[in-house]
Design a protein around this motif. Structure first.
Motif, PDB file in Angstrom:
ATOM      1  N   GLU A  35      69.951  33.151   1.616  1.00 30.81           N
ATOM      2  CA  GLU A  35      69.594  34.273   1.993  1.00 30.81           C
ATOM      3  C   GLU A  35      68.116  34.159   2.673  1.00 30.81           C
ATOM      4  O   GLU A  35      67.361  33.282   2.559  1.00 30.81           O
ATOM      5  CB  GLU A  35      69.191  35.283   0.687  1.00 30.81           C
ATOM      6  N   PHE A  36      67.901  35.415   3.597  1.00 31.88           N
ATOM      7  CA  PHE A  36      66.615  35.116   4.411  1.00 31.88           C
ATOM      8  C   PHE A  36      65.668  36.138   3.602  1.00 31.88           C
ATOM      9  O   PHE A  36      65.802  37.269   3.016  1.00 31.88           O
ATOM     10  CB  PHE A  36      66.871  35.768   5.753  1.00 31.88           C
ATOM     11  N   VAL A  37      64.467  35.587   3.349  1.00 34.71           N
ATOM     12  CA  VAL A  37      63.407  36.072   2.320  1.00 34.71           C
ATOM     13  C   VAL A  37      62.147  36.374   3.034  1.00 34.71           C
ATOM     14  O   VAL A  37      61.931  35.550   4.203  1.00 34.71           O
ATOM     15  CB  VAL A  37      63.373  35.146   1.214  1.00 34.71           C
ATOM     16  N   LYS A  38      61.203  36.887   2.578  1.00 33.17           N
ATOM     17  CA  LYS A  38      59.809  36.879   3.451  1.00 33.17           C
ATOM     18  C   LYS A  38      58.610  35.932   2.423  1.00 33.17           C
ATOM     19  O   LYS A  38      57.716  35.786   3.006  1.00 33.17           O
ATOM     20  CB  LYS A  38      58.977  38.298   3.103  1.00 33.17           C
ATOM     21  N   SER A  39      58.936  35.505   1.302  1.00 26.40           N
ATOM     22  CA  SER A  39      58.113  34.626   0.693  1.00 26.40           C
ATOM     23  C   SER A  39      59.056  33.741  -0.344  1.00 26.40           C
ATOM     24  O   SER A  39      60.159  33.900  -0.660  1.00 26.40           O
ATOM     25  CB  SER A  39      57.186  35.466  -0.162  1.00 26.40           C
ATOM     26  N   ALA A  40      58.449  32.415  -0.502  1.00 30.01           N
ATOM     27  CA  ALA A  40      59.027  31.334  -1.394  1.00 30.01           C
ATOM     28  C   ALA A  40      58.081  30.596  -1.613  1.00 30.01           C
ATOM     29  O   ALA A  40      56.711  30.481  -1.267  1.00 30.01           O
ATOM     30  CB  ALA A  40      60.280  30.777  -0.655  1.00 30.01           C
ATOM     31  N   GLN A  41      58.449  29.610  -2.812  1.00 34.57           N
ATOM     32  CA  GLN A  41      57.695  28.611  -3.319  1.00 34.57           C
ATOM     33  C   GLN A  41      58.472  27.360  -3.244  1.00 34.57           C
ATOM     34  O   GLN A  41      59.620  27.337  -3.879  1.00 34.57           O
ATOM     35  CB  GLN A  41      57.186  28.732  -4.717  1.00 34.57           C
ATOM     36  N   VAL A  42      58.292  26.574  -2.382  1.00 34.95           N
ATOM     37  CA  VAL A  42      59.161  25.369  -2.338  1.00 34.95           C
ATOM     38  C   VAL A  42      58.336  24.056  -1.721  1.00 34.95           C
ATOM     39  O   VAL A  42      57.321  24.253  -0.858  1.00 34.95           O
ATOM     40  CB  VAL A  42      60.198  25.786  -1.337  1.00 34.95           C
ATOM     41  N   ASP A  43      58.824  23.079  -1.953  1.00 31.96           N
ATOM     42  CA  ASP A  43      58.005  21.981  -1.533  1.00 31.96           C
ATOM     43  C   ASP A  43      58.676  21.294   0.009  1.00 31.96           C
ATOM     44  O   ASP A  43      59.781  21.140  -0.185  1.00 31.96           O
ATOM     45  CB  ASP A  43      58.168  20.438  -2.544  1.00 31.96           C
ATOM     46  N   LEU A  44      57.984  21.688   0.814  1.00 34.27           N
ATOM     47  CA  LEU A  44      58.298  21.337   2.481  1.00 34.27           C
ATOM     48  C   LEU A  44      58.022  20.086   2.764  1.00 34.27           C
ATOM     49  O   LEU A  44      58.551  19.308   3.706  1.00 34.27           O
ATOM     50  CB  LEU A  44      57.898  22.348   3.213  1.00 34.27           C
ATOM     51  N   ASP A  45      56.841  19.464   2.300  1.00 34.15           N
ATOM     52  CA  ASP A  45      56.366  18.199   2.860  1.00 34.15           C
ATOM     53  C   ASP A  45      56.680  17.109   2.085  1.00 34.15           C
ATOM     54  O   ASP A  45      56.156  15.822   2.301  1.00 34.15           O
ATOM     55  CB  ASP A  45      54.844  18.140   3.029  1.00 34.15           C
ATOM     56  N   GLY A  46      57.563  17.267   1.095  1.00 31.85           N
ATOM     57  CA  GLY A  46      57.743  16.063   0.126  1.00 31.85           C
ATOM     58  C   GLY A  46      56.681  15.547  -0.855  1.00 31.85           C
ATOM     59  O   GLY A  46      57.141  14.061  -1.118  1.00 31.85           O
ATOM     60  N   ASP A  47      55.556  16.242  -1.130  1.00 34.36           N
ATOM     61  CA  ASP A  47      54.580  15.614  -2.008  1.00 34.36           C
ATOM     62  C   ASP A  47      54.848  15.718  -3.463  1.00 34.36           C
ATOM     63  O   ASP A  47      53.950  15.409  -4.395  1.00 34.36           O
ATOM     64  CB  ASP A  47      53.288  16.050  -1.716  1.00 34.36           C
ATOM     65  N   GLY A  48      55.923  16.473  -3.722  1.00 33.32           N
ATOM     66  CA  GLY A  48      56.160  16.869  -5.136  1.00 33.32           C
ATOM     67  C   GLY A  48      55.619  17.904  -5.620  1.00 33.32           C
ATOM     68  O   GLY A  48      55.734  18.432  -6.688  1.00 33.32           O
ATOM     69  N   LYS A  49      54.807  18.818  -4.813  1.00 29.35           N
ATOM     70  CA  LYS A  49      54.402  20.191  -5.147  1.00 29.35           C
ATOM     71  C   LYS A  49      54.798  21.248  -4.222  1.00 29.35           C
ATOM     72  O   LYS A  49      54.908  21.237  -3.205  1.00 29.35           O
ATOM     73  CB  LYS A  49      52.558  20.065  -4.817  1.00 29.35           C
ATOM     74  N   PRO A  50      55.334  22.243  -5.096  1.00 33.53           N
ATOM     75  CA  PRO A  50      55.590  23.650  -4.001  1.00 33.53           C
ATOM     76  C   PRO A  50      54.487  24.097  -3.157  1.00 33.53           C
ATOM     77  O   PRO A  50      53.292  24.324  -3.764  1.00 33.53           O
ATOM     78  CB  PRO A  50      56.007  24.352  -5.305  1.00 33.53           C
ATOM     79  N   ASP A  51      54.903  24.486  -2.205  1.00 35.46           N
ATOM     80  CA  ASP A  51      53.985  25.125  -1.050  1.00 35.46           C
ATOM     81  C   ASP A  51      54.550  26.722  -1.193  1.00 35.46           C
ATOM     82  O   ASP A  51      55.724  27.133  -1.040  1.00 35.46           O
ATOM     83  CB  ASP A  51      54.401  24.763   0.496  1.00 35.46           C
ATOM     84  N   ALA A  52      53.170  27.297  -0.908  1.00 39.53           N
ATOM     85  CA  ALA A  52      53.562  28.739  -0.791  1.00 39.53           C
ATOM     86  C   ALA A  52      53.530  29.234   0.729  1.00 39.53           C
ATOM     87  O   ALA A  52      52.954  28.737   1.351  1.00 39.53           O
ATOM     88  CB  ALA A  52      52.244  29.641  -1.278  1.00 39.53           C
ATOM     89  N   VAL A  53      54.964  29.733   0.976  1.00 40.72           N
ATOM     90  CA  VAL A  53      55.370  30.392   2.189  1.00 40.72           C
ATOM     91  C   VAL A  53      55.399  31.627   2.344  1.00 40.72           C
ATOM     92  O   VAL A  53      56.373  32.294   1.386  1.00 40.72           O
ATOM     93  CB  VAL A  53      56.870  29.470   2.654  1.00 40.72           C
ATOM     94  N   SER A  54      54.863  32.283   3.241  1.00 41.88           N
ATOM     95  CA  SER A  54      55.058  33.775   3.463  1.00 41.88           C
ATOM     96  C   SER A  54      55.331  34.103   5.024  1.00 41.88           C
ATOM     97  O   SER A  54      54.927  33.290   5.732  1.00 41.88           O
ATOM     98  CB  SER A  54      54.031  34.598   2.967  1.00 41.88           C
ATOM     99  N   LEU A  55      56.028  35.192   5.135  1.00 43.87           N
ATOM    100  CA  LEU A  55      56.313  35.698   6.490  1.00 43.87           C
ATOM    101  C   LEU A  55      55.999  37.033   6.743  1.00 43.87           C
ATOM    102  O   LEU A  55      56.365  37.897   5.673  1.00 43.87           O
ATOM    103  CB  LEU A  55      57.549  35.313   6.936  1.00 43.87           C
ATOM    104  N   THR A  56      54.911  37.432   7.547  1.00 42.10           N
ATOM    105  CA  THR A  56      54.677  38.866   7.742  1.00 42.10           C
ATOM    106  C   THR A  56      54.953  39.265   9.088  1.00 42.10           C
ATOM    107  O   THR A  56      54.451  38.741  10.081  1.00 42.10           O
ATOM    108  CB  THR A  56      53.351  39.071   7.512  1.00 42.10           C
ATOM    109  N   ALA A  57      55.746  40.172   9.436  1.00 37.67           N
ATOM    110  CA  ALA A  57      56.389  40.523  10.780  1.00 37.67           C
ATOM    111  C   ALA A  57      55.388  41.832  11.222  1.00 37.67           C
ATOM    112  O   ALA A  57      55.078  42.760  10.642  1.00 37.67           O
ATOM    113  CB  ALA A  57      57.666  41.234  10.615  1.00 37.67           C
ATOM    114  N   GLY A  58      55.075  41.692  12.651  1.00 38.99           N
ATOM    115  CA  GLY A  58      53.928  42.706  13.161  1.00 38.99           C
ATOM    116  C   GLY A  58      54.978  43.373  14.200  1.00 38.99           C
ATOM    117  O   GLY A  58      56.104  43.849  13.978  1.00 38.99           O
ATOM    118  N   GLU A  59      54.222  44.068  15.339  1.00 42.72           N
ATOM    119  CA  GLU A  59      54.877  45.088  16.236  1.00 42.72           C
ATOM    120  C   GLU A  59      55.442  43.847  17.485  1.00 42.72           C
ATOM    121  O   GLU A  59      54.767  42.915  17.399  1.00 42.72           O
ATOM    122  CB  GLU A  59      53.996  45.944  16.567  1.00 42.72           C
ATOM    123  N   ASP A  60      56.489  44.508  17.840  1.00 43.80           N
ATOM    124  CA  ASP A  60      56.955  43.870  19.160  1.00 43.80           C
ATOM    125  C   ASP A  60      57.480  42.330  18.959  1.00 43.80           C
ATOM    126  O   ASP A  60      57.420  41.659  20.017  1.00 43.80           O
ATOM    127  CB  ASP A  60      55.854  43.965  20.144  1.00 43.80           C
TER     128      ASP A  60
END
Length: 245
Positions: free
Chosen positions: A26-51
Motif C-alpha cells: 500500500e502507498f502511505v503518507k508516513s512510516a517507521q522503517v530502517d532505510l539505511d541499514g543501521d538497525g534503527k527505524p527511520d521516521a518517514v513522512s510525505l506531505t503533498a502541496g499544490e501543483d
C-alpha cells in the motif's frame, strides 16, 4: 490491453516474487522503517502541496520534490536489492492519464535523501537490483530495463537497439492488411524488400524507438519475409492491432 498503472501498483503482482517488499504494497503518507541499514527505524513522512509539489522527510533529512502538477498520494517502501543493507522509497504521482503517471525512487544514506530515478511503473522488481518497466505504446508494451548502481546511487537505464513487440508477455501482435504497403530492407534505406498483399496477415516482431522521430516496426509478411515499416503506415494500413488509449 492497457490497464491502469494505479491498479497494477496496488496489487501484489507488481513485484512478482515478493522480496522487493519491505512493508505492505500500500502507498502511505508516513512510516517507521530502517532505510539505511543501521538497525534503527527511520521516521518517514510525505506531505503533498499544490501543483504537484511535495516534501519528503526521512529522519532529520528533508527533500523538496516536484511532480509537475500530478497528484501525490503517498509512498511505498521497497527493497530493490536484497543483497545490500538499504531499502528504497517509491513515491507515487498520478497524472490525468495512465501515461502521465510517474514514480520517483529515492534512497537514504543515513544523512540525505537521494533521487535514484523516476519511471512510469515498477512492473517487475524481484530484489536482485534489476527493475523492469512497461509502458504502453498504442498497441504494444515497451519493456525497459534499469539496474541499481549503488555506488552512484542511481537507477541506470539499459538501452536496447530493438524492443520486442507484444500485446502481453508471450503474445505476438498480428494484423490484417487492408491496404497494401511496402516493407523496406533496412531502417535507414528506401529499398523495398516486399509489398504486403491486401487481406494477408502480418506479424509485428520488433520496434526501433528513436529518441526523436517515428517508431519503425520489423514486420513478418505472410510469405515469411522480414522488413521495416513506419508506425503511422502500419496503423493506417491494417486492421486488428490491439489499439488502446
Amino acid at each position: 490491453m492497457k490497464t491502469s498503472l494505479l491498479a497494477v501498483l496496488s496489487s501484489a503482482v507488481l513485484f512478482a516474487g515478493a522480496p522487493a517488499f519491505a512493508q505492505s504494497s500500500e502507498f502511505v503518507k508516513s512510516a517507521q522503517v530502517d532505510l539505511d541499514g543501521d538497525g534503527k527505524p527511520d521516521a518517514v513522512s510525505l506531505t503533498a502541496g499544490e501543483d504537484g509539489k511535495f516534501t519528503l522527510k526521512v529522519g532529520g533529512a528533508t527533500l523538496k520534490g516536484d511532480a509537475a502538477g500530478n497528484e501525490v498520494p503517498g509512498f511505498q517502501v521497497v527493497d530493490l536489492d536484497t543483497g545490500d543493507k538499504w531499502k528504497e522509497l517509491l513515491v507515487q504521482t498520478l497524472g490525468e492519464l495512465d501515461d502521465g503517471h510517474r514514480y520517483f525512487v529515492y534512497g537514504y544514506d543515513g544523512k540525505a535523501v537521494k533521487l535514484l530515478g523516476d519511471v512510469h511503473a515498477l512492473t517487475e522488481a524481484k530484489g536482485n537490483g534489476i527493475v523492469l518497466v512497461d509502458r504502453w505504446m498504442a498497441f504494444w508494451q515497451k519493456r525497459d530495463k534499469y539496474t541499481l548502481d549503488r555506488k552512484a546511487w542511481k537507477l541506470v537505464h539499459v538501452p536496447q537497439e530493438l524492443y520486442a513487440v507484444t500485446a502481453e508477455p508471450g503474445k505476438e501482435v498480428t494484423a490484417t492488411v487492408k491496404k497494401s504497403f511496402p516493407l523496406t530492407q533496412s531502417r535507414t534505406g528506401s529499398a523495398v524488400l516486399a509489398t504486403t498483399a491486401q487481406g494477408s496477415k502480418v506479424t509485428v516482431l520488433a520496434a526501433s524507438v528513436p529518441a526523436k522521430g517515428d517508431v519503425l516496426y520489423l514486420v513478418r509478411s505472410s510469405t515469411g519475409l522480414l522488413g521495416w515499416v513506419p508506425g503511422n503506415v502500419l496503423v493506417e494500413s491494417t486492421d486488428g492491432l490491439p489499439l488502446a488509449g
